[in-house]
Design a protein around this motif. Sequence first.
Motif, short mmCIF file in Angstrom:
data_model
loop_
_atom_site.label_atom_id
_atom_site.label_comp_id
_atom_site.label_asym_id
_atom_site.label_seq_id
_atom_site.Cartn_x
_atom_site.Cartn_y
_atom_site.Cartn_z
N GLY A 74 1.02 11.94 -10.72
CA GLY A 74 0.92 10.83 -11.51
C GLY A 74 2.35 10.23 -11.77
N TRP A 121 -4.08 16.95 -1.11
CA TRP A 121 -4.32 15.76 -2.30
C TRP A 121 -4.04 14.71 -1.49
CZ3 TRP A 121 -5.17 16.73 -7.41
CH2 TRP A 121 -4.92 15.56 -8.13
N PRO A 122 -3.07 14.01 -0.75
CA PRO A 122 -2.98 12.63 -0.37
C PRO A 122 -4.38 12.15 0.37
CG PRO A 122 -0.94 13.94 0.34
CD PRO A 122 -2.14 15.04 -0.24
N LYS A 162 -10.26 6.31 -2.18
CA LYS A 162 -9.90 4.85 -2.32
C LYS A 162 -10.86 3.93 -1.14
CE LYS A 162 -5.90 1.66 -2.00
NZ LYS A 162 -4.42 1.53 -1.75
N GLY A 169 10.08 11.77 5.79
CA GLY A 169 8.75 10.88 6.11
C GLY A 169 8.34 10.64 7.37
N VAL A 206 2.67 6.63 -3.67
CA VAL A 206 1.64 6.73 -4.70
C VAL A 206 0.49 7.39 -4.32
CG1 VAL A 206 0.22 5.29 -6.35
CG2 VAL A 206 2.63 4.51 -5.77
N LEU A 207 -0.16 7.28 -3.35
CA LEU A 207 -1.25 7.83 -2.84
C LEU A 207 -1.23 9.46 -2.45
CD1 LEU A 207 -3.18 5.68 -0.17
CD2 LEU A 207 -4.16 6.46 -2.06
N SER A 208 0.08 9.68 -2.32
CA SER A 208 0.36 11.16 -1.99
C SER A 208 0.52 11.80 -3.32
CB SER A 208 1.47 11.48 -1.03
OG SER A 208 2.51 10.92 -1.65
N CYS A 209 0.93 11.16 -4.50
CA CYS A 209 1.31 11.90 -5.73
C CYS A 209 0.28 12.76 -6.69
CB CYS A 209 2.00 10.90 -6.60
SG CYS A 209 2.84 11.55 -7.95
N MET A 210 0.71 13.95 -6.69
CA MET A 210 -0.59 14.60 -7.38
C MET A 210 -0.29 14.64 -8.74
SD MET A 210 0.82 17.61 -8.01
CE MET A 210 1.90 18.87 -7.48
N SER A 222 -4.17 18.04 -12.44
CA SER A 222 -3.96 18.19 -11.08
C SER A 222 -4.04 19.70 -10.69
CB SER A 222 -2.51 17.55 -10.67
OG SER A 222 -2.19 17.91 -9.57
N GLN A 264 5.98 12.48 10.04
CA GLN A 264 4.52 12.56 10.25
C GLN A 264 3.98 11.30 10.97
OE1 GLN A 264 0.69 12.16 7.17
NE2 GLN A 264 2.68 12.23 6.35
N GLU A 316 2.13 4.78 0.20
CA GLU A 316 1.75 6.26 0.54
C GLU A 316 2.37 6.98 -0.59
OE1 GLU A 316 -0.08 7.31 2.75
OE2 GLU A 316 -0.53 5.33 4.02
N PHE A 344 -2.99 13.92 -14.61
CA PHE A 344 -2.21 13.16 -13.37
C PHE A 344 -2.56 11.50 -13.61
CE2 PHE A 344 -6.28 14.25 -11.58
CZ PHE A 344 -6.37 13.27 -10.73
N VAL A 345 -3.49 11.47 -14.81
CA VAL A 345 -3.68 9.94 -15.24
C VAL A 345 -3.16 9.75 -16.49
CG1 VAL A 345 -5.37 9.68 -13.52
CG2 VAL A 345 -5.94 10.56 -15.84
N ASN A 368 5.09 11.87 2.77
CA ASN A 368 4.14 10.70 3.13
C ASN A 368 4.92 9.38 3.26
OD1 ASN A 368 1.76 12.08 3.64
ND2 ASN A 368 0.65 10.62 2.07
N GLU A 376 3.84 5.15 -9.54
CA GLU A 376 2.69 4.36 -9.81
C GLU A 376 3.20 2.90 -9.52
OE1 GLU A 376 -0.27 4.86 -13.82
OE2 GLU A 376 1.89 4.37 -14.11
N GLU A 394 0.99 -1.19 0.08
CA GLU A 394 -0.05 0.18 -0.17
C GLU A 394 0.91 1.19 0.06
OE1 GLU A 394 -3.32 0.19 -0.11
OE2 GLU A 394 -3.92 -1.87 0.01
N MET A 434 -7.15 11.37 -2.03
CA MET A 434 -6.71 10.16 -2.47
C MET A 434 -7.07 9.13 -1.83
SD MET A 434 -4.96 10.66 -5.70
CE MET A 434 -3.54 9.40 -5.95
#
Lengths: 149, 410
Positions: free
Chosen positions: A75, B283-284, B291, B369, A69-73, B39, B372, A67, B58-59, A102, A78, A65, B287
């Motif tokens: 793209g 953003w995070p 999900k 990181g 990737v989830l925080s990337c604005m 984005s 946090q 983090e 961003f995709v 993150n 991946e 999982e 996301m």
Amino acid sequence: MKRIIIDREKCDGCLNCNVACISAHEEGSNFYTVNLGSVDSETRNFIKFDAKTGYTPIFCRHCDEPECVLSCMSGAMEKDPVTGHVKYDESKCAACYMCVMNCPFGVLKPDNKTRTKVIKCDFCEEKQDGPSCVKACPKQAIEVKEVSR
Amino acid sequence: MKIVIIGASAAGISAAKTIKVAEPDTQIVVISKEDSIHSRCMLHKYLGHERDAKGINFVHENFFAENNITWLKNTTVVDLDTDKKFVRTNDNQAIYFDKLLIATGASYFIPPIPGLREAKNVYGFRDLKDAQLLDSECKTAKNAVVIGAGLVGMDAAVALLERGLKVTVIEMMNGIMGLQLDEKSAEAYQQLFEEHGAEFLLSDKVTSVNIDEAGKGRTIHLASGKSVCADVIVIAAGVRPSFDFVEKSDIATKNAILVGDDLQTNIKGIYAAGDVIGISGIWPNAMKQGKIAAINMLGEKLRYEDRYALKNTTNFYGLTTLSLGNINPKPKESFDVLIREDRNNYQKVVMKNGIILGVIIQGNINSTGFWQYLIKNKIDVSGIDKDVFDLSYADFYKVDSISGEYLYAI
């Protein structure tokens, strides 16, 4: 997926993994020619050490999982559905460094020279015989193993 | 099953992706008011002409086709029927759903200052459309005024400076990015912006705007008595969740759409995620909410627990900063405030009883990181016999013996 499995007890902090990583990401460079003093020479793996904890290898886990990737604005980060590895596309990256913030394990960092990209393990995906750090470790403290996900 | 997602930014796209990975056969319809995916955190790169619209996508370019998702672009939802389970669009289509995700985000807010709302040259900096309108103004405008020196205001300022405009930033607080920075770290950025030509009017606020014959706001009057000339005005004074279309429905709201820990609204099968739920604007988190809502729409019962939202990274002119938590504690005396600095770095840790409450790391943010994690999990570090600035993940190192993933030893 394949993951670099770490045995902290075996690590004696020789930093061969760092040198191998730098060399692997520098075109035309090898163990003998790699310029460790260059600002471009950046390792994607780290060994933290202090008197109390000893040597601690900090290597990207390519998390199940992730983090980052989830925080990337943008793209740029991946998770590859086939290999399971977290890929980073420098051309997409906007250098916001949300991923640095993150990653709970502090693996990611901005590049030293320009602060326009992220220094991130790519599992030496272009190399046939796997990650250069693993091949360079004289203690087998890091090994590539197949793990389920 | 058919899932309809309203909104195609962080939360909406993250939900669509999650559903397609978990249950590829699910029918998905994404409805978005924009005609491109972008984005919003990269709008300054578009306005600064560093990237085109494609470059801030961003995709993948063919995201919707590749994933077999129906995309209704240039479409807004005007009404929601929670009984018959459909949404009505601006072009009067009824789109039925089994499950619905509301991820409509937020919209910028123009404060009720005389002249400001009426002026035709006032823009937000929120969507690609805003950046496109600003872009065409930039072709003729010489003087830009940015109202609000938060992250969005500074993003706009950096792009406008890049375009060669004279930029004046007006801010009510006494420093820029007051939510993310303390005095010292804010000054470092202010100086960089000034070196690039920006002017700052801090601890001041706009009282009125004079409008010319063409309907444009030209002179901005401030509480201090000063006035500033403007050809174009960017308003960056905060955002409000956008959910007009639910107002006639029985969805519970209170300045935002209300959701439970499972991100479900008061109506079964209708979920909401991202800025529209008003619990975090970054953003995070959007996301992650997208999900979790997606997984729950597929029948799981996940809870949104990683709620920590006082976090940000800033990168202007190559000066990078990580900021987390309570960085300007009051009263100062009742906290331990530790500072370490050299000519390239400024680091600050705010603690109480061994628990870290806030961190600023400006300069080298390598491998930061873990902070946090320590803050959001309120980890007591008083037992670790070392300088707090020397902490790293190595102090909490633990490996899952089966997966090889890292864990926290605490």
